[in-house]
Design a protein around this motif. Structure first.
Motif, PDB file in Angstrom:
ATOM      1  N   LEU A 164       0.554  -1.226   0.407  1.00  0.00           N
ATOM      2  CA  LEU A 164       0.178   0.200   0.065  1.00  0.00           C
ATOM      3  C   LEU A 164       0.885   1.259  -0.345  1.00  0.00           C
ATOM      4  O   LEU A 164       1.627   1.404   0.695  1.00  0.00           O
ATOM      5  N   ALA A 165       0.397   2.473  -0.608  1.00  0.00           N
ATOM      6  CA  ALA A 165       1.232   3.437  -0.966  1.00  0.00           C
ATOM      7  C   ALA A 165       0.465   4.911  -1.301  1.00  0.00           C
ATOM      8  O   ALA A 165       0.547   4.258  -2.189  1.00  0.00           O
ATOM      9  N   PHE A 166       1.065   5.850  -1.321  1.00  0.00           N
ATOM     10  CA  PHE A 166       0.756   7.048  -1.987  1.00  0.00           C
ATOM     11  C   PHE A 166       1.435   7.368  -3.167  1.00  0.00           C
ATOM     12  O   PHE A 166       2.294   7.460  -3.539  1.00  0.00           O
ATOM     13  N   PRO A 167       0.355   7.468  -3.727  1.00  0.00           N
ATOM     14  CA  PRO A 167       1.217   7.309  -5.670  1.00  0.00           C
ATOM     15  C   PRO A 167       1.932   8.899  -5.836  1.00  0.00           C
ATOM     16  O   PRO A 167       1.398   9.910  -5.237  1.00  0.00           O
ATOM     17  N   PRO A 168       2.210   8.613  -6.787  1.00  0.00           N
ATOM     18  CA  PRO A 168       2.707  10.014  -7.090  1.00  0.00           C
ATOM     19  C   PRO A 168       1.465  11.511  -7.243  1.00  0.00           C
ATOM     20  O   PRO A 168       0.669  10.909  -7.443  1.00  0.00           O
ATOM     21  N   PRO A 175      -4.168  13.091  -2.271  1.00  0.00           N
ATOM     22  CA  PRO A 175      -3.657  11.775  -2.752  1.00  0.00           C
ATOM     23  C   PRO A 175      -4.314  10.841  -1.280  1.00  0.00           C
ATOM     24  O   PRO A 175      -4.121  11.381   0.080  1.00  0.00           O
ATOM     25  N   LYS A 176      -4.326   9.528  -1.758  1.00  0.00           N
ATOM     26  CA  LYS A 176      -5.140   8.405  -0.909  1.00  0.00           C
ATOM     27  C   LYS A 176      -3.838   7.268  -1.232  1.00  0.00           C
ATOM     28  O   LYS A 176      -3.682   6.993  -2.710  1.00  0.00           O
ATOM     29  N   ARG A 177      -3.794   6.415  -0.069  1.00  0.00           N
ATOM     30  CA  ARG A 177      -2.821   5.371  -0.158  1.00  0.00           C
ATOM     31  C   ARG A 177      -3.855   4.241  -1.474  1.00  0.00           C
ATOM     32  O   ARG A 177      -5.197   4.379  -1.709  1.00  0.00           O
ATOM     33  N   MET A 178      -3.499   3.562  -2.571  1.00  0.00           N
ATOM     34  CA  MET A 178      -3.865   2.611  -3.149  1.00  0.00           C
ATOM     35  C   MET A 178      -2.615   2.094  -3.097  1.00  0.00           C
ATOM     36  O   MET A 178      -1.616   1.456  -2.263  1.00  0.00           O
ATOM     37  N   ILE A 179      -3.319   0.257  -3.777  1.00  0.00           N
ATOM     38  CA  ILE A 179      -2.009  -1.149  -3.823  1.00  0.00           C
ATOM     39  C   ILE A 179      -1.526  -0.586  -4.962  1.00  0.00           C
ATOM     40  O   ILE A 179      -1.943   0.351  -6.329  1.00  0.00           O
ATOM     41  N   ILE A 240       8.026  -1.231 -13.189  1.00  0.00           N
ATOM     42  CA  ILE A 240       6.312   0.221 -13.792  1.00  0.00           C
ATOM     43  C   ILE A 240       4.967  -0.500 -12.617  1.00  0.00           C
ATOM     44  O   ILE A 240       5.098  -1.630 -12.287  1.00  0.00           O
ATOM     45  N   ASP A 241       4.831   0.845 -12.139  1.00  0.00           N
ATOM     46  CA  ASP A 241       4.130   0.944 -11.091  1.00  0.00           C
ATOM     47  C   ASP A 241       1.949   0.661 -11.861  1.00  0.00           C
ATOM     48  O   ASP A 241       2.578   1.697 -11.816  1.00  0.00           O
ATOM     49  N   LEU A 242       1.972  -0.100 -11.078  1.00  0.00           N
ATOM     50  CA  LEU A 242       0.050  -0.027 -11.086  1.00  0.00           C
ATOM     51  C   LEU A 242      -0.275   0.396 -10.299  1.00  0.00           C
ATOM     52  O   LEU A 242      -0.131  -0.385  -8.914  1.00  0.00           O
ATOM     53  N   TRP A 243      -0.761   1.713 -10.139  1.00  0.00           N
ATOM     54  CA  TRP A 243      -1.664   1.824  -8.530  1.00  0.00           C
ATOM     55  C   TRP A 243      -3.602   1.430  -9.377  1.00  0.00           C
ATOM     56  O   TRP A 243      -4.139   2.248  -9.553  1.00  0.00           O
TER      57      TRP A 243
END
Ligand SMILES: Nc1ncnc2c1ncn2[C@@H]1O[C@H](COP(=O)(O)OP(=O)(O)O)[C@@H](O)[C@H]1O
Ligand SMILES: [Mg+2]
Length: 253
Positions: A164-168, A175-179, A240-243
């Motif tokens: 779980l992390a905050f997207p750029p 900002p909301k945490r996303m997978i 490559i990060d997929l949010w």
């Protein structure tokens, strides 16, 4: 470099105002052409396969038939990718356990990788379910795994990690945490120009590339309300990060 595209899905409509009969959705037209193209290739492949099994062919003839089968097969793959891209089906998100999804796909991913690529999976504990369309995310992930494989012709490390992390930062909202579903390799990486162009339909640096993989991945994550970001360094590798949206039990975090 980071690039986040969750809210930047560009939509291009073409409406020829003075020629109403031209108002055909170009995507529909493309998918119907590609569909016919794909249908035409099926008998070509079947006939070539029949020829391949004839006993009276010379070695040279067999070599030519193999090459023709390879080209026809590649044309079918291209047609499939064009169809997915031109005519994506609507996403049907459902709460999905990411650990389970990755476990299910482990064999599929291993089967497309050479033995000198080490595949590692890392899933953070206590992740909320992701609100995703499993089939679409599987397709996106396979595209990223294949790109990572192509980037490591002499082997290397491929890691698929979920946390779980905050997207750029985006222009919209807090900002909301996303997978975060991250696919990392320590392969050839991307030069600046490639990094800028990656994900544009038809952009490819590969001899046999279609340049539709990342564009399809982007389309899939955006259809789920997510985004994609790329970090890459030449000769060091690419992540490559997929949010992806998470399903929170109570109010959003
Ligand atoms: N993991 C990666 N490492 C290095 N370059 C990559 C990676 N993934 C994508 N690329 C670059 O982005 C381009 C576009 O990728 P993609 O859209 O999947 O098309 P294709 O794989 O058919 O070339 C690739 O040709 C390559 O230059
Ligand atoms: Mg690709």
């Amino acid at each position: 470099m980071l690039e986040y595209n969750a809210s930047q899905a560009s939509r291009r409509d073409s409406h020829g105002s003075d020629a109403p009969y031209m108002q055909i959705d170009p995507r529909l037209l493309l998918s119907s052409i590609v569909h016919d193209f794909n249908n035409l290739l099926t008998p070509v492949v079947n006939i070539l396969e029949e020829l391949q099994h004839r006993r009276d062919s010379t070695r040279r003839e067999l070599g030519k038939i193999d090459a023709a089968i390879y080209c026809a097969f590649r044309a079918k793959v291209l047609a499939r990718q064009l169809l997915d891209f031109a005519n994506p089906r609507p996403a049907m998100p459902e709460p999905t356990d990411m650990r389970q999804l990755l476990a299910q796909l482990e064999q599929v991913h291993a089967s497309v990788l050479s033995p000198d690529i080490r595949l590692t999976m890392e899933v953070a504990d206590r992740l909320p379910p992701a609100m995703i369309d499993q089939q679409l995310v599987e397709r996106a992930l396979l595209n990223l795994v294949l790109n990572a494989r192509d980037a490591m012709p002499a082997g290397g490390d491929l890691t698929i990690a979920v946390d779980l992390a905050f997207p750029p930062s985006t222009k919209t909202g807090l900002p909301k945490r996303m997978i975060r579903l991250a696919v990392s390799d320590n392969g050839i990486g991307m030069e600046d120009r490639t990094l800028k162009m990656a994900g544009q339909p038809n952009f490819s640096t590969k001899v046999n590339g279609t340049g539709l993989g990342l564009a399809t991945v982007r389309q899939i994550v955006e259809s789920l309300g997510g985004g994609l970001s790329i970090t890459s360094k030449p000769r060091h590798g690419t992540t490559i990060d997929l949010w992806l949206p998470a399903m929170w039990a109570s109010s959003s975090k």
